[in-house]
Design a protein around this motif. Structure first.
Motif, PDB file in Angstrom:
ATOM      1  N   LEU A 107      67.003  42.921  74.644  1.00  0.00           N
ATOM      2  CA  LEU A 107      68.145  42.032  74.848  1.00  0.00           C
ATOM      3  C   LEU A 107      68.085  41.353  76.213  1.00  0.00           C
ATOM      4  CD1 LEU A 107      70.944  44.314  73.344  1.00  0.00           C
ATOM      5  CD2 LEU A 107      70.006  42.233  72.325  1.00  0.00           C
ATOM      6  N   LYS A 108      67.686  42.122  77.229  1.00  0.00           N
ATOM      7  CA  LYS A 108      67.530  41.524  78.560  1.00  0.00           C
ATOM      8  C   LYS A 108      66.477  40.426  78.536  1.00  0.00           C
ATOM      9  CE  LYS A 108      68.642  45.660  81.333  1.00  0.00           C
ATOM     10  NZ  LYS A 108      68.064  46.656  82.274  1.00  0.00           N
ATOM     11  N   GLY A 109      65.340  40.719  77.895  1.00  0.00           N
ATOM     12  CA  GLY A 109      64.246  39.747  77.853  1.00  0.00           C
ATOM     13  C   GLY A 109      64.610  38.465  77.136  1.00  0.00           C
ATOM     14  N   LYS A 110      65.542  38.554  76.188  1.00  0.00           N
ATOM     15  CA  LYS A 110      65.980  37.377  75.441  1.00  0.00           C
ATOM     16  C   LYS A 110      67.203  36.713  76.062  1.00  0.00           C
ATOM     17  CE  LYS A 110      62.947  37.726  72.088  1.00  0.00           C
ATOM     18  NZ  LYS A 110      61.914  36.679  71.852  1.00  0.00           N
ATOM     19  N   ASN A 111      67.615  37.217  77.225  1.00  0.00           N
ATOM     20  CA  ASN A 111      68.797  36.687  77.930  1.00  0.00           C
ATOM     21  C   ASN A 111      70.045  36.728  77.059  1.00  0.00           C
ATOM     22  OD1 ASN A 111      67.543  36.069  80.429  1.00  0.00           O
ATOM     23  ND2 ASN A 111      66.622  34.252  79.501  1.00  0.00           N
ATOM     24  N   ARG A 112      70.149  37.764  76.229  1.00  0.00           N
ATOM     25  CA  ARG A 112      71.335  37.931  75.405  1.00  0.00           C
ATOM     26  C   ARG A 112      72.363  38.756  76.173  1.00  0.00           C
ATOM     27  NH1 ARG A 112      69.879  38.291  69.136  1.00  0.00           N
ATOM     28  NH2 ARG A 112      72.097  38.844  69.183  1.00  0.00           N
ATOM     29  N   LYS A 113      73.615  38.652  75.748  1.00  0.00           N
ATOM     30  CA  LYS A 113      74.697  39.288  76.512  1.00  0.00           C
ATOM     31  C   LYS A 113      75.122  40.640  75.956  1.00  0.00           C
ATOM     32  CE  LYS A 113      78.393  36.961  73.944  1.00  0.00           C
ATOM     33  NZ  LYS A 113      79.563  36.072  74.038  1.00  0.00           N
ATOM     34  N   GLU A 114      74.553  41.055  74.787  1.00  0.00           N
ATOM     35  CA  GLU A 114      75.045  42.282  74.162  1.00  0.00           C
ATOM     36  C   GLU A 114      74.776  43.537  74.976  1.00  0.00           C
ATOM     37  OE1 GLU A 114      73.411  39.923  72.565  1.00  0.00           O
ATOM     38  OE2 GLU A 114      74.185  39.608  70.529  1.00  0.00           O
ATOM     39  N   HIS A 115      73.829  43.488  75.928  1.00  0.00           N
ATOM     40  CA  HIS A 115      73.605  44.654  76.784  1.00  0.00           C
ATOM     41  C   HIS A 115      74.514  44.646  78.000  1.00  0.00           C
ATOM     42  CE1 HIS A 115      71.326  41.696  79.066  1.00  0.00           C
ATOM     43  NE2 HIS A 115      71.301  42.536  80.076  1.00  0.00           N
ATOM     44  N   LEU A 116      75.165  43.524  78.262  1.00  0.00           N
ATOM     45  CA  LEU A 116      76.005  43.389  79.443  1.00  0.00           C
ATOM     46  C   LEU A 116      77.456  43.747  79.166  1.00  0.00           C
ATOM     47  CD1 LEU A 116      74.671  39.973  80.792  1.00  0.00           C
ATOM     48  CD2 LEU A 116      74.235  42.231  81.768  1.00  0.00           C
ATOM     49  N   LEU A 117      77.999  43.172  78.091  1.00  0.00           N
ATOM     50  CA  LEU A 117      79.421  43.249  77.835  1.00  0.00           C
ATOM     51  C   LEU A 117      79.693  43.583  76.376  1.00  0.00           C
ATOM     52  CD1 LEU A 117      80.375  39.903  79.601  1.00  0.00           C
ATOM     53  CD2 LEU A 117      80.993  42.155  80.473  1.00  0.00           C
ATOM     54  N   HIS A 118      80.814  44.230  76.126  1.00  0.00           N
ATOM     55  CA  HIS A 118      81.347  44.332  74.779  1.00  0.00           C
ATOM     56  C   HIS A 118      82.014  43.012  74.412  1.00  0.00           C
ATOM     57  CE1 HIS A 118      80.862  48.683  74.111  1.00  0.00           C
ATOM     58  NE2 HIS A 118      81.042  48.795  75.409  1.00  0.00           N
ATOM     59  N   ARG A 119      82.315  42.881  73.128  1.00  0.00           N
ATOM     60  CA  ARG A 119      83.076  41.700  72.727  1.00  0.00           C
ATOM     61  C   ARG A 119      84.438  41.713  73.402  1.00  0.00           C
ATOM     62  NH1 ARG A 119      84.825  40.509  66.568  1.00  0.00           N
ATOM     63  NH2 ARG A 119      86.848  41.187  67.393  1.00  0.00           N
ATOM     64  N   GLU A 120      85.019  42.918  73.526  1.00  0.00           N
ATOM     65  CA  GLU A 120      86.271  43.070  74.268  1.00  0.00           C
ATOM     66  C   GLU A 120      85.935  43.395  75.713  1.00  0.00           C
ATOM     67  OE1 GLU A 120      90.017  44.922  72.578  1.00  0.00           O
ATOM     68  OE2 GLU A 120      89.370  46.501  73.958  1.00  0.00           O
ATOM     69  N   VAL A 121      86.374  42.544  76.623  1.00  0.00           N
ATOM     70  CA  VAL A 121      86.016  42.649  78.037  1.00  0.00           C
ATOM     71  C   VAL A 121      87.264  42.973  78.852  1.00  0.00           C
ATOM     72  CG1 VAL A 121      85.075  41.417  80.035  1.00  0.00           C
ATOM     73  CG2 VAL A 121      84.129  41.000  77.746  1.00  0.00           C
ATOM     74  N   HIS A 122      87.159  43.988  79.713  1.00  0.00           N
ATOM     75  CA  HIS A 122      88.284  44.398  80.555  1.00  0.00           C
ATOM     76  C   HIS A 122      88.242  43.672  81.896  1.00  0.00           C
ATOM     77  CE1 HIS A 122      89.762  47.882  78.139  1.00  0.00           C
ATOM     78  NE2 HIS A 122      88.565  47.723  77.593  1.00  0.00           N
ATOM     79  N   ARG A 123      89.405  43.261  82.338  1.00  0.00           N
ATOM     80  CA  ARG A 123      89.591  42.611  83.627  1.00  0.00           C
ATOM     81  C   ARG A 123      90.729  43.329  84.366  1.00  0.00           C
ATOM     82  NH1 ARG A 123      85.149  40.849  83.238  1.00  0.00           N
ATOM     83  NH2 ARG A 123      84.531  38.674  82.953  1.00  0.00           N
ATOM     84  N   PRO A 124      90.833  43.166  85.684  1.00  0.00           N
ATOM     85  CA  PRO A 124      91.905  43.871  86.403  1.00  0.00           C
ATOM     86  C   PRO A 124      93.303  43.481  85.937  1.00  0.00           C
ATOM     87  CG  PRO A 124      90.736  42.312  87.836  1.00  0.00           C
ATOM     88  CD  PRO A 124      89.932  42.454  86.603  1.00  0.00           C
ATOM     89  N   TRP A 125      93.454  42.281  85.367  1.00  0.00           N
ATOM     90  CA  TRP A 125      94.768  41.831  84.875  1.00  0.00           C
ATOM     91  C   TRP A 125      95.020  42.209  83.417  1.00  0.00           C
ATOM     92  CZ3 TRP A 125      93.236  38.924  80.846  1.00  0.00           C
ATOM     93  CH2 TRP A 125      92.059  38.184  80.949  1.00  0.00           C
ATOM     94  N   GLY A 126      93.980  42.701  82.712  1.00  0.00           N
ATOM     95  CA  GLY A 126      94.128  43.024  81.294  1.00  0.00           C
ATOM     96  C   GLY A 126      92.785  42.994  80.592  1.00  0.00           C
ATOM     97  N   LYS A 127      92.697  42.241  79.488  1.00  0.00           N
ATOM     98  CA  LYS A 127      91.434  42.177  78.750  1.00  0.00           C
ATOM     99  C   LYS A 127      91.426  40.949  77.844  1.00  0.00           C
ATOM    100  CE  LYS A 127      93.268  45.159  75.058  1.00  0.00           C
ATOM    101  NZ  LYS A 127      93.115  46.432  74.309  1.00  0.00           N
ATOM    102  N   TYR A 128      90.229  40.603  77.352  1.00  0.00           N
ATOM    103  CA  TYR A 128      90.129  39.562  76.334  1.00  0.00           C
ATOM    104  C   TYR A 128      89.086  39.961  75.306  1.00  0.00           C
ATOM    105  CZ  TYR A 128      85.906  37.739  78.694  1.00  0.00           C
ATOM    106  OH  TYR A 128      84.656  37.596  79.257  1.00  0.00           O
ATOM    107  N   ASP A 129      89.297  39.513  74.077  1.00  0.00           N
ATOM    108  CA  ASP A 129      88.403  39.787  72.960  1.00  0.00           C
ATOM    109  C   ASP A 129      87.920  38.454  72.419  1.00  0.00           C
ATOM    110  OD1 ASP A 129      87.068  40.623  70.721  1.00  0.00           O
ATOM    111  OD2 ASP A 129      88.742  41.712  69.827  1.00  0.00           O
ATOM    112  N   SER A 130      86.610  38.222  72.464  1.00  0.00           N
ATOM    113  CA  SER A 130      86.038  36.967  71.951  1.00  0.00           C
ATOM    114  C   SER A 130      85.965  37.037  70.429  1.00  0.00           C
ATOM    115  CB  SER A 130      84.645  36.736  72.557  1.00  0.00           C
ATOM    116  OG  SER A 130      84.720  36.594  73.949  1.00  0.00           O
ATOM    117  N   VAL A 131      86.996  36.529  69.781  1.00  0.00           N
ATOM    118  CA  VAL A 131      87.154  36.670  68.337  1.00  0.00           C
ATOM    119  C   VAL A 131      86.155  35.813  67.573  1.00  0.00           C
ATOM    120  CG1 VAL A 131      88.772  36.388  66.423  1.00  0.00           C
ATOM    121  CG2 VAL A 131      89.593  37.209  68.639  1.00  0.00           C
TER     122      VAL A 131
END
Length: 467
Positions: A344-368
């Motif tokens: 995944l890293k070699g293909k510059n894909r994001k699935e190894h970096l983040l879940h679809r649901e991403v947490h932030r200090p103010w809350g979270k977002y889900d890329s539907v």
């Protein structure tokens, strides 16, 4: 003992537990074995001592702080590593901090992502180890092995009458036959990576055996700045630290090291086979987490985040489903999951970096949903929290409030929105979203434009000191 400071090292990435564990949300922040996250379990293991000192990656700082706050373990300090430099420099930073509290400070160094089933026995072991630490010893816990495990390093101890034995040598992960030899010998123990020692003694030994690391860590800590509740050490100085573990930097050289054998139900949960071992199983030895049906299946671990999963006539399988990825592997090949991460890293894909649901200090977002020139997110904002005041060069946004109330600021004009109301943010407009209520704010965001990456954000103001 009032001079004991639990020190939690939270720098791991947990690549062998992908797709559950991701670079920006690794396994220590997951609820894998109980209703608490692994980080929370670690902090609760030693609640009778001082509040913990935590060392973590800068990108994890808000997740770590929030999870400790949830269980009332507001730490003595959260020290941010600007770059990863292994365990020896991280422990040095903790030692400098502990010595600010008391010159007799004893560190209990723990990884944030281990399982210990017998908490009372472990706490008793810590108290025993602290007695040796008071005598100037650097104590590491050696796990009494119950199998010829090839996934752990080992510590060989010299024979002795004391409960803490002098260390003869450290050895790397062995093959199966060598692991069996270690098990049969009776003087080898699994290397737990946990330590108990006086902060001052550790720093003296580090300075003696790796003066460059000591000097760089000291300078980085001395030039640290406060950022909200965090200690941000100087990056330029910390980068000069050699990238070494405490075993390599100190333990393999010091004459003060001893190993204290313990049996406390320890597991580093370094792979899905390890996770299967520690979780409750059904009558066919299956671990089922989520909406799962197993027919004529045995010795499997099946977990699903949001889908129904059925297995029929399979044995010794690992099946892990998240919102964006599915892993299927034989249980004896789980160590190779990291190869998927490298792909995944070699293909510059994001699935190894983040879940679809991403947490932030103010809350979270889900890329539907995501498509050509559009993206749909479900955004949750905590009560009283605000996103940064920002603008985008390449996208416009529509916000529809699902529940709660929102204050939306667009080019310095404020609008109050409630359920089922919506607003449009044109490309290039300065805007900010705030939840003024006492309940969570949930809204749907529809982005449209030529580029929808998270790096298309220009921040003007931010409550969380993000650039």
């Amino acid at each position: 003992m009032s001079n004991i400071f639990p020190t939690i090292l939270s720098g791991g990435s947990g690549t062998r537990l992908w797709p559950l564990s991701r670079k920006h949300y690794p396994k220590q922040f997951l609820r894998l074995t109980s209703s608490y996250t692994m980080l929370q379990e670690t902090a609760l293991r030693l609640t009778g001592f001082n509040k913990p000192i935590a060392v973590c990656n800068e990108s994890h700082r808000f997740i770590l702080a929030e999870q400790l706050h949830e269980i009332g373990q507001n730490p003595t300090s959260i020290i941010l590593e600007p770059v990863a430099r292994n365990t020896a420099p991280a422990i040095a930073l903790s030692a400098f901090k502990a010595l600010e509290q008391t010159r007799d400070a004893i560190l209990v160094v723990l990884a944030a992502d281990h399982v210990i089933e017998d908490k009372d026995a472990f706490q008793n072991s810590v108290e025993r180890a602290a007695e040796y630490a008071e005598q100037g010893k650097i104590v590491t816990f050696g796990i009494v092995p119950n199998a010829p495990e090839t996934g752990f390093g080992y510590i060989q101890a010299e024979k002795g009458d004391s409960s803490a034995l002098k260390i003869k040598r450290f050895v790397e992960k062995p093959n199966k036959s060598k692991a069996q030899e270690y098990l049969d010998s009776g003087d080898f123990f699994w290397n737990s990576g946990m330590f108990v020692m006086k902060a001052s003694i550790y720093l003296e030994e580090l300075k003696k055996f790796n003066s460059k690391m000591y000097d760089s860590a000291l300078k980085a800590y001395s030039n640290a700045t406060s950022d909200l509740d965090f200690v941000r050490v100087a990056k330029q100085d910390f980068e000069l630290c050699p990238d070494d573990s405490i075993d390599y930097a100190v333990m393999e050289h010091t004459q003060l090291g001893v190993v204290l054998p313990i049996s406390v139900g320890w597991n580093d949960v370094g792979s899905f086979s390890s996770l299967w071992e520690v979780l409750p199983k059904d009558e066919n030895n299956n671990v089922k987490l989520g909406d799962i049906q197993s027919i004529d299946s045995n010795n499997c671990l099946v977990q699903s985040e949001n889908q129904f999963v059925a297995t029929i006539g399979v044995d010794d399988l690992i099946v892990i489903g998240t919102k964006d990825s599915i892993l299927v592997a034989n249980k004896d090949r789980v160590q190779d999951v990291k190869q998927v991460v490298e792909h995944l890293k070699g293909k510059n894909r994001k699935e190894h970096l983040l879940h679809r649901e991403v947490h932030r200090p103010w809350g979270k977002y889900d890329s539907v949903d995501t498509g050509n020139r559009y993206q749909v997110k479900r955004i949750t904002v905590k009560p009283g929290a605000s996103l940064s005041k920002q603008m985008h060069h390449h996208r416009a946004e529509h916000w529809i409030v699902v529940s709660g109330t929102a204050i939306v600021e667009i080019n310095d004009k404020q609008t109050l929105l409630s359920e089922n109301q919506s607003i449009y943010i044109p490309l290039g407009a300065t805007h900010r979203l705030t939840n003024p209520g006492k309940l969570k704010l949930e809204l749907i965001e529809v982005q449209s434009g030529s580029y929808l990456g998270e790096d298309d954000i220009v921040r003007f103001e931010d409550n969380y000191s993000r650039s």
